[in-house]
Design a protein around this motif. Sequence first.
Motif, PDB file in Angstrom:
ATOM      1  N   ALA A  30     -18.731 -15.499 -23.357  1.00  0.00           N
ATOM      2  CA  ALA A  30     -19.978 -14.767 -23.563  1.00  0.00           C
ATOM      3  C   ALA A  30     -19.851 -13.293 -23.199  1.00  0.00           C
ATOM      4  O   ALA A  30     -20.331 -12.414 -23.927  1.00  0.00           O
ATOM      5  N   LEU A  31     -19.192 -13.003 -22.070  1.00  0.00           N
ATOM      6  CA  LEU A  31     -19.103 -11.626 -21.606  1.00  0.00           C
ATOM      7  C   LEU A  31     -17.786 -10.955 -21.972  1.00  0.00           C
ATOM      8  O   LEU A  31     -17.659  -9.737 -21.855  1.00  0.00           O
ATOM      9  N   GLY A  32     -16.798 -11.745 -22.367  1.00  0.00           N
ATOM     10  CA  GLY A  32     -15.526 -11.152 -22.759  1.00  0.00           C
ATOM     11  C   GLY A  32     -14.666 -10.697 -21.607  1.00  0.00           C
ATOM     12  O   GLY A  32     -13.792  -9.833 -21.772  1.00  0.00           O
ATOM     13  N   LEU A  33     -14.871 -11.279 -20.411  1.00  0.00           N
ATOM     14  CA  LEU A  33     -14.038 -10.918 -19.272  1.00  0.00           C
ATOM     15  C   LEU A  33     -12.688 -11.631 -19.366  1.00  0.00           C
ATOM     16  O   LEU A  33     -12.575 -12.717 -19.939  1.00  0.00           O
ATOM     17  N   ASP A  34     -11.667 -11.030 -18.790  1.00  0.00           N
ATOM     18  CA  ASP A  34     -10.339 -11.629 -18.731  1.00  0.00           C
ATOM     19  C   ASP A  34     -10.220 -12.498 -17.487  1.00  0.00           C
ATOM     20  O   ASP A  34     -10.719 -12.123 -16.412  1.00  0.00           O
ATOM     21  N   LYS A  35      -9.552 -13.637 -17.617  1.00  0.00           N
ATOM     22  CA  LYS A  35      -9.241 -14.438 -16.437  1.00  0.00           C
ATOM     23  C   LYS A  35      -8.033 -13.808 -15.746  1.00  0.00           C
ATOM     24  O   LYS A  35      -6.955 -13.705 -16.323  1.00  0.00           O
ATOM     25  N   LEU A  36      -8.221 -13.387 -14.506  1.00  0.00           N
ATOM     26  CA  LEU A  36      -7.167 -12.713 -13.765  1.00  0.00           C
ATOM     27  C   LEU A  36      -6.383 -13.655 -12.870  1.00  0.00           C
ATOM     28  O   LEU A  36      -5.203 -13.421 -12.602  1.00  0.00           O
ATOM     29  N   SER A  37      -7.040 -14.714 -12.403  1.00  0.00           N
ATOM     30  CA  SER A  37      -6.360 -15.707 -11.568  1.00  0.00           C
ATOM     31  C   SER A  37      -7.202 -16.972 -11.541  1.00  0.00           C
ATOM     32  O   SER A  37      -8.414 -16.921 -11.763  1.00  0.00           O
ATOM     33  N   ALA A  82     -22.515   2.064 -28.038  1.00  0.00           N
ATOM     34  CA  ALA A  82     -21.841   1.345 -29.115  1.00  0.00           C
ATOM     35  C   ALA A  82     -21.311   0.005 -28.618  1.00  0.00           C
ATOM     36  O   ALA A  82     -21.333  -0.997 -29.343  1.00  0.00           O
ATOM     37  N   ASP A  83     -20.826  -0.029 -27.368  1.00  0.00           N
ATOM     38  CA  ASP A  83     -20.355  -1.292 -26.782  1.00  0.00           C
ATOM     39  C   ASP A  83     -21.509  -2.273 -26.622  1.00  0.00           C
ATOM     40  O   ASP A  83     -21.361  -3.467 -26.877  1.00  0.00           O
ATOM     41  N   LEU A  84     -22.669  -1.762 -26.186  1.00  0.00           N
ATOM     42  CA  LEU A  84     -23.831  -2.641 -26.029  1.00  0.00           C
ATOM     43  C   LEU A  84     -24.269  -3.190 -27.383  1.00  0.00           C
ATOM     44  O   LEU A  84     -24.619  -4.371 -27.504  1.00  0.00           O
ATOM     45  N   GLY A  85     -24.234  -2.352 -28.400  1.00  0.00           N
ATOM     46  CA  GLY A  85     -24.583  -2.815 -29.733  1.00  0.00           C
ATOM     47  C   GLY A  85     -23.615  -3.870 -30.238  1.00  0.00           C
ATOM     48  O   GLY A  85     -24.027  -4.870 -30.838  1.00  0.00           O
ATOM     49  N   ALA A  86     -22.321  -3.660 -29.979  1.00  0.00           N
ATOM     50  CA  ALA A  86     -21.319  -4.645 -30.393  1.00  0.00           C
ATOM     51  C   ALA A  86     -21.529  -5.958 -29.658  1.00  0.00           C
ATOM     52  O   ALA A  86     -21.409  -7.042 -30.247  1.00  0.00           O
ATOM     53  N   GLN A 159     -14.810  -6.933 -28.993  1.00  0.00           N
ATOM     54  CA  GLN A 159     -13.444  -7.400 -28.772  1.00  0.00           C
ATOM     55  C   GLN A 159     -13.178  -7.670 -27.298  1.00  0.00           C
ATOM     56  O   GLN A 159     -12.066  -7.519 -26.819  1.00  0.00           O
ATOM     57  N   GLY A 160     -14.205  -8.094 -26.605  1.00  0.00           N
ATOM     58  CA  GLY A 160     -14.084  -8.359 -25.177  1.00  0.00           C
ATOM     59  C   GLY A 160     -14.548  -7.166 -24.373  1.00  0.00           C
ATOM     60  O   GLY A 160     -14.763  -6.072 -24.891  1.00  0.00           O
ATOM     61  N   ALA A 161     -14.721  -7.387 -23.080  1.00  0.00           N
ATOM     62  CA  ALA A 161     -15.208  -6.322 -22.201  1.00  0.00           C
ATOM     63  C   ALA A 161     -14.277  -5.112 -22.289  1.00  0.00           C
ATOM     64  O   ALA A 161     -13.085  -5.224 -22.009  1.00  0.00           O
ATOM     65  N   PRO A 162     -14.799  -3.964 -22.685  1.00  0.00           N
ATOM     66  CA  PRO A 162     -13.931  -2.801 -22.895  1.00  0.00           C
ATOM     67  C   PRO A 162     -13.455  -2.187 -21.581  1.00  0.00           C
ATOM     68  O   PRO A 162     -14.023  -2.427 -20.507  1.00  0.00           O
TER      69      PRO A 162
END
Length: 270
Positions: A30-37, A82-86, A159-162
């Motif tokens: 949903a938020l496009g965050l990366d899994k770091l660990s 633009a990120d919020l719109g995307a 394309q995920g959290a910028p």
Amino acid sequence: MAPSDVPLDIGQVSLTVNDLARVGDFYQSALGLDKLSDDGTEARFGASGRSLIALRQDKAARRHSPREAGLFHTAFLLPSRADLGAWLHHAAESRVPLQGASDHLVSEALYLADPEGNGIEIYVDRPRDQWTHKGAEIEMASNALDLQDVAKSATGPWQGAPEGTVIGHVHLQVGQLDPAEAFYADTLGMAVTSRYPGATFFGSGGYHHHLASNIWKSRGAGPRDGPATGLTEIELRSTAAEIAAIRRRATARTPLTDPWGTTFTLTQKG
């Protein structure tokens, strides 16, 4: 100036959850965050290598009540409109349910919740030269947001959290406003930046707010009984001098906790 270019800002927010896999999948999809660990009991998620959310699994923890003190929402600040719109297009296409949308004058915000009811805000700031001040306070409101106009601002697909995504602020439910102000302003050293009926906002370095407290649903709430799901810890990042000053002001609080049991950790900015 970004909300992180100030003496004191938000680093990572830690939540206790019953179902680590389900909630973690939400923050990724949903938020496009990366899994770091992820060690099976705690997982960290972020953007551009910076950890923003830590999820700690406790399958036996009771589910937090929406009327107790704790988290109102964690607010993820995107770099541009633009990120919020995307992201808004992504939410519609992925059927991510929104719970609200507001024009706060200083920012434009969308609201939702994760699968265990932890509130989330996704927002973008307006330029500081467009903020209106009334004396020492910054004027904010909760006006209707023009969702179509926000959607039109997108210049490409989500394309995920910028890069540059950060936690801009954390909004908390508290039992009383005066003890909250005594801790967030007097102990942590943040300035009162705005007051709503039933809410107070606190910021550092002129930002509209890094922390907020309200009693809209939680008036009279006492310290939280654990173990429970929801907010566990907030990381504050600051300079060595400011961290030392906070510790001097908080001599009676070890660990550093607010009156409702939320722990604050202090990390020196690199």
